[in-house]
Design an enzyme around this catalytic site. Structure first.
Site, PDB file in Angstrom:
ATOM      1  N   CYS A 184       5.995   2.985  -5.086  1.00 53.91           N
ATOM      2  CA  CYS A 184       6.550   3.808  -6.166  1.00 53.91           C
ATOM      3  C   CYS A 184       7.424   2.972  -7.093  1.00 53.91           C
ATOM      4  O   CYS A 184       7.386   3.150  -8.306  1.00 53.91           O
ATOM      5  CB  CYS A 184       7.435   4.925  -5.613  1.00 53.91           C
ATOM      6  SG  CYS A 184       6.857   5.714  -4.129  1.00 53.91           S
ATOM      7  N   ASP A 185       8.226   2.078  -6.539  1.00 57.45           N
ATOM      8  CA  ASP A 185       9.312   1.482  -7.325  1.00 57.45           C
ATOM      9  C   ASP A 185       9.142   0.017  -7.699  1.00 57.45           C
ATOM     10  O   ASP A 185       9.923  -0.499  -8.510  1.00 57.45           O
ATOM     11  CB  ASP A 185      10.644   1.651  -6.552  1.00 57.45           C
ATOM     12  CG  ASP A 185      10.989   3.121  -6.370  1.00 57.45           C
ATOM     13  OD1 ASP A 185      10.593   3.918  -7.243  1.00 57.45           O
ATOM     14  OD2 ASP A 185      11.636   3.472  -5.380  1.00 57.45           O
ATOM     15  N   CYS A 189      10.126   2.877  -0.896  1.00 57.97           N
ATOM     16  CA  CYS A 189       8.740   3.010  -1.346  1.00 57.97           C
ATOM     17  C   CYS A 189       8.399   1.946  -2.383  1.00 57.97           C
ATOM     18  O   CYS A 189       8.606   2.143  -3.587  1.00 57.97           O
ATOM     19  CB  CYS A 189       8.515   4.406  -1.918  1.00 57.97           C
ATOM     20  SG  CYS A 189       6.835   4.609  -2.524  1.00 57.97           S
TER      21      CYS A 189
END
Ligand code: NAP
Length: 306
Positions: free
Chosen positions: A135-136, A132
């Site tokens: 997200c990261d 992701c």
């Protein structure tokens, strides 16, 4: 209490089904899963959802859809379904020790990101390996990363990662991307992005965190090592159908087999979105099939005299 319609999944398919069912006065219950919101929560700008001229952020779109469904009387349970019993009507859906009964069920549990499946990958998930980017990516400020895959996700993730990372290298197993031209162009014209073609990741190396990868050229069979700080896996999706446990027929890839678009072989059980769609997989097509499933559920409930 027997519910009229229970909707499993809270992505665009489930929430659109909920909107239609709620407006029809069925007071639907959405069991949305602990990661409610689906893949759009992990996306940045969505610029191909009709009506949003300037694009919309994935999480914002999901919030709007949820509030719209809620406005007409949808109820939500944020938990993962653990068991189902479709042997007789009303159908049963279990969430831990809680059991719900529904005359009609719409399955819209979506799909999740796939992994490469190599041993060293699982060792480093959350320690340099991610599926992701949204997200990261911020954890990779000034770092060097690779993205594995050649589809739209790989392109989108690569471009997004360049906002943080020093360099992004796409590792793809063929000599051509399957991504749409516009997404390819965005990635290939970005000076921070390079591509390694015809190659697969054989091993992810590191100690506490990822420090490098072993890459194999599948044409020459030669292996090279590359020092990098992060591996973003963007190799497609797998339908979320494990909870069905054989109670509905699935195809070889695990997608629910439908008939007449959103129907299944069981009366009153309908399907919407990516859980049955390995072709289109778009927010708008998922939403469209959610509407169809809700309309079919209405016809079914009316046939029961409800
Ligand atoms: P995808 O289109 O299925 O592409 C997966 C990619 O990963 C392919 O290039 C595939 O290689 C590669 N791959 C698969 N298994 C692999 C493995 N084990 N090792 C190495 N490489 C592997 O998946 P996606 O890119 O996630 O896209 C899914 C859907 O979402 C598509 O319909 C896409 O259009 C849509 N999407 C749209 C947007 C947007 O419009 N903004 C953004 C993201 C995704 P091959 O090419 O050799 O098969």
């Amino acid at each position: 209490m027997v519910e009229n319609i229970i909707i499993l999944g809270g992505g665009p398919a489930g929430l659109t089904a909920a909107l239609y069912a709620a407006r029809d006065g069925f007071n639907p219950l959405v069991i949305s899963g602990v990661n409610a919101g689906g893949q759009l929560l992990l996306t940045t700008t969505v610029d191909n959802f009709p009506g949003f001229t300037d694009g919309v952020q994935g999480p914002e779109l999901m919030d709007k859809l949820k509030r719209q469904a809620e406005k007409f009387g949808t109820r939500f349970e944020q938990a993962d379904v653990t068991e189902i019993d479709f042997s007789s009507s009303p159908y049963k859906v279990k969430v831990g020790s809680q059991e719900y009964e529904g005359r009609s069920i719409i399955i819209a549990t979506g799909a999740s990101a796939k992994w490469l499946g190599i041993e060293s990958e699982s060792k480093f998930i959350g320690r340099g390996v991610s599926s992701c980017a949204t997200c990261d990516a911020p954890f990779f400020k000034g770092k060097n990363v690779i993205v594995v895959g050649g589809g739209d996700t790989a392109m989108e993730d690569s471009v997004f990662l360049t906002r943080f990372a020093n360099s992004v290298t796409i590792v793809h197993r063929r000599d051509a991307f399957r991504a749409s031209k516009i997404m390819q162009d965005k990635a290939l014209s970005n000076p921070k992005i390079k591509v390694i073609w015809n190659s697969t990741v054989e091993e992810i190396m590191g100690d506490k965190r990822v420090t490098g990868v072993k890459i194999k050229n599948i044409v020459t069979n030669g292996t090279t090592e590359m020092q990098i700080d992060g591996v973003f896996v963007a190799v497609g999706y797998k339908p979320n159908t494990d909870f069905l446990n054989g109670k509905l027929p699935l195809d070889a890839k695990g997608y629910i087999i439908t008939k007449d678009e959103v129907k299944t072989e069981l009366p009153g059980i309908f399907v919407a979105g990516d859980v049955a769609d390995h072709v289109y997989r778009q927010a708008i097509t998922a939403a469209g099939s959610g509407a169809k499933a809700a309309l079919e559920a209405r016809t079914y409930l009316q046939s029961l005299g409800g």
